[in-house]
Write a protein that holds these residues in place. Structure first.
Motif, mmCIF file in Angstrom:
data_model
loop_
_atom_site.group_PDB
_atom_site.id
_atom_site.type_symbol
_atom_site.label_atom_id
_atom_site.label_comp_id
_atom_site.label_asym_id
_atom_site.label_seq_id
_atom_site.Cartn_x
_atom_site.Cartn_y
_atom_site.Cartn_z
ATOM 1 N N ASP A 1 0.829 -1.209 0.000
ATOM 2 C CA ASP A 1 0.000 0.000 0.000
ATOM 3 C C ASP A 1 0.862 1.257 0.000
ATOM 4 O O ASP A 1 0.426 2.321 -0.452
ATOM 5 N N ALA A 2 2.071 1.137 0.524
ATOM 6 C CA ALA A 2 2.970 2.289 0.619
ATOM 7 C C ALA A 2 4.396 1.796 0.800
ATOM 8 O O ALA A 2 4.636 0.623 1.112
ATOM 9 N N ARG B 1 8.110 3.152 2.796
ATOM 10 C CA ARG B 1 8.602 4.112 3.785
ATOM 11 C C ARG B 1 10.117 4.130 3.763
ATOM 12 O O ARG B 1 10.767 3.091 3.743
ATOM 13 N N THR C 1 6.779 8.606 4.068
ATOM 14 C CA THR C 1 5.871 7.541 3.648
ATOM 15 C C THR C 1 5.203 7.950 2.345
ATOM 16 O O THR C 1 4.618 9.039 2.252
ATOM 17 N N GLY D 1 2.449 6.822 -0.384
ATOM 18 C CA GLY D 1 1.333 5.946 -0.690
ATOM 19 C C GLY D 1 1.324 5.533 -2.146
ATOM 20 O O GLY D 1 1.681 6.322 -3.039
ATOM 21 N N PRO E 1 3.665 6.746 -7.689
ATOM 22 C CA PRO E 1 2.880 6.716 -6.456
ATOM 23 C C PRO E 1 1.571 7.484 -6.608
ATOM 24 O O PRO E 1 1.339 8.159 -7.615
ATOM 25 N N ASP E 2 0.732 7.376 -5.592
ATOM 26 C CA ASP E 2 -0.465 8.217 -5.507
ATOM 27 C C ASP E 2 0.010 9.596 -5.068
ATOM 28 O O ASP E 2 0.487 9.770 -3.936
ATOM 29 N N ARG F 1 -0.674 11.138 -1.526
ATOM 30 C CA ARG F 1 -0.460 10.379 -0.304
ATOM 31 C C ARG F 1 1.007 10.332 0.150
ATOM 32 O O ARG F 1 1.460 9.326 0.677
ATOM 33 N N THR F 2 1.724 11.422 -0.022
ATOM 34 C CA THR F 2 3.096 11.491 0.492
ATOM 35 C C THR F 2 3.099 12.326 1.764
ATOM 36 O O THR F 2 2.579 13.441 1.784
ATOM 37 N N GLU F 3 3.712 11.773 2.824
ATOM 38 C CA GLU F 3 3.749 12.462 4.105
ATOM 39 C C GLU F 3 5.139 12.333 4.721
ATOM 40 O O GLU F 3 5.768 11.277 4.637
ATOM 41 N N HIS G 1 -0.056 15.932 2.920
ATOM 42 C CA HIS G 1 -1.150 15.592 1.997
ATOM 43 C C HIS G 1 -0.677 15.563 0.542
ATOM 44 O O HIS G 1 -1.380 16.001 -0.373
ATOM 45 N N SER H 1 -1.546 -3.310 3.348
ATOM 46 C CA SER H 1 -2.817 -2.632 3.605
ATOM 47 C C SER H 1 -3.249 -2.756 5.063
ATOM 48 O O SER H 1 -4.028 -1.945 5.560
#
Length: 405
Positions: free
Chosen positions: A202-203, A205, A214, A216, A249-250, A253-255, A280, A389
């Motif tokens: 799902d991601a 890291r 992280t 996503g 990646p999405d 969804r990077t944090e 975000h 997930s």
């Protein structure tokens, strides 16, 4: 082997394996003025392989420097319409493109206004080129030309033979049969990419000094390699050398925070110790020991320039990594280290992505931008994990060793 013989062999490898020229294709070559010996060798190899027409576009960094210093500010992002049409026509004709790297003066713009440097980006030309790449209308490759200025940057002295030796090993020119060596190497990377895809993380890291990031992934993400295929089914290898497996990646969804582990050469400026903070999906803070204003302005190109379009995994056992050299050239340095890229994503890195409309790609989380800039974030002190997930973390890279099986 004589200098000309070495250059001719390298050019044939780039044409026959890298871009994998189709007889009857048109070829466009871009490079700096200082790259002319390699451009000539590439043109000769292309015509020998059946090219219909070869065109070379040279760039002069000193002319660009004068433009940055003196041109009206509202003209800095402008590109000549005929250049835009040229790359669009190449795509319409299913042509091929070779880019030459190996900058003899990578820090030429370091003393200029970084904001103006970042504005000199020819957005519409970049958009036109990236559109051909992401739509798969052209087969293309990037190769480097060793030169004394580049060697001076890398070694502190113009040791051209030492640089040639490092480049030759990285691109497998030192093999008895470089073509077969490339086939075997690509097969190995494909196996690694398949394992990552099957894991369905799902991601991913990254954790290390200054880094806790992280990223996503899109549920239908596919990990791919540098052996890729055009929309019309023709295989080619876009980067020589290449040691990475990568995906898109999405972009929402990077944090977290990330610190670069190698210098980045961007728009005639060496960016050192780049640090970004993401919220975000967007880079909301940019810092660097040098060149941060260039990055900040470059990221202002469009909304997508603040988001990630690529995450790539490389361990420390690649030919580039084993060289123990910082090349000050992204083509090489990104193949010595895991990296990410802000800007344009790759539709082919999600299942069925090439058939999606621009709106559907955006809805899926594939980033859209006129820029695509890789920077290095991996190394011996950076651990990489896949996150399932259910939140389970699975080690992928430890101490620069690939441990996932």
């Amino acid at each position: 082997m004589s200098d000309n013989g070495r250059l001719d062999t390298y050019a044939r490898l780039a044409i026959e394996v890298g871009v994998n020229l189709v007889p009857g294709q048109d070829l466009q070559i871009t490079g700096l003025l200082e790259h002319y010996p390699f451009a000539r060798a590439l043109a000769k190899a292309a015509y020998a392989a059946g090219a219909r027409y070869v065109e070379v576009n040279y760039q002069d960094q000193h002319v660009t420097r004068a433009r940055i210093k003196h041109a009206p500010e509202d003209s800095l992002d402008w590109a000549a319409p005929h250049r835009i049409k040229q790359i669009e026509d190449l795509g319409a004709r299913r042509g091929a493109h070779v880019s030459i790297t190996g900058n003899p003066e990578p820090d030429l713009f370091h003393d200029l206004d970084g904001r103006r440097v970042g504005m000199t980006r020819a957005t519409k030309l970049s958009e036109a080129y990236l559109r051909q790449v992401t739509d798969g209308t052209i087969n293309w490759t990037v190769v480097a030309y060793p030169n004394e200025g580049w060697a001076e940057t890398v070694f502190g002295e113009p040791d051209l033979e030492r640089l040639w030796a490092a480049v030759a090993r990285a691109v497998r020119l030192d093999e008895q049969d470089p073509v077969s060596a490339w086939t075997a190497h690509a097969d190995k990377l494909i196996t690694r990419a398949r394992i990552m895809t099957e894991r369905g993380f799902d991601a991913v890291r990254f954790r290390g000094p200054g880094t806790n990031l992280t990223i996503g992934l899109i549920p239908s993400s596919v990990w791919i390699t540098a052996r890729t295929t055009t929309a019309w089914g023709h295989e080619f290898i876009p980067n020589m050398p290449t040691e990475e497996i990568f995906t898109t990646p999405d972009c929402r969804r990077t944090e977290g925070t990330v610190r670069s582990t190698r210098p980045l050469v961007l728009l005639g400026t060496v960016v050192r110790d780049l640090e970004l903070r993401f919220e975000h999906g967007r880079a909301v803070e940019v810092r660097a020991a040098s060149g941060d204003d260039v990055v900040r302005t470059h990221m202002a190109t469009d909304e997508g320039a603040t988001r990630l379009g690529e995450v790539a995994l490389v361990d420390g056992h690649s030919r580039v990594g084993k060289a123990g050299i910082t090349f000050f050239d992204t083509l090489f340095d990104e193949n010595a280290s895991s990296h990410v890229a802000y800007g344009q994503g790759f539709p082919e890195a999600i299942s069925g992505g090439n058939s999606l409309s621009a709106e559907e790609r955006q809805q899926a989380g594939i980033n859209q931008s006129a820029v695509h800039v890789d920077f290095m974030i991996g190394g011996s002190e950076v651990d990489v994990d896949g996150i399932g997930s259910d939140g389970t973390e699975v080690p992928i890279i430890r101490g620069d060793d690939w441990v996932l099986s």
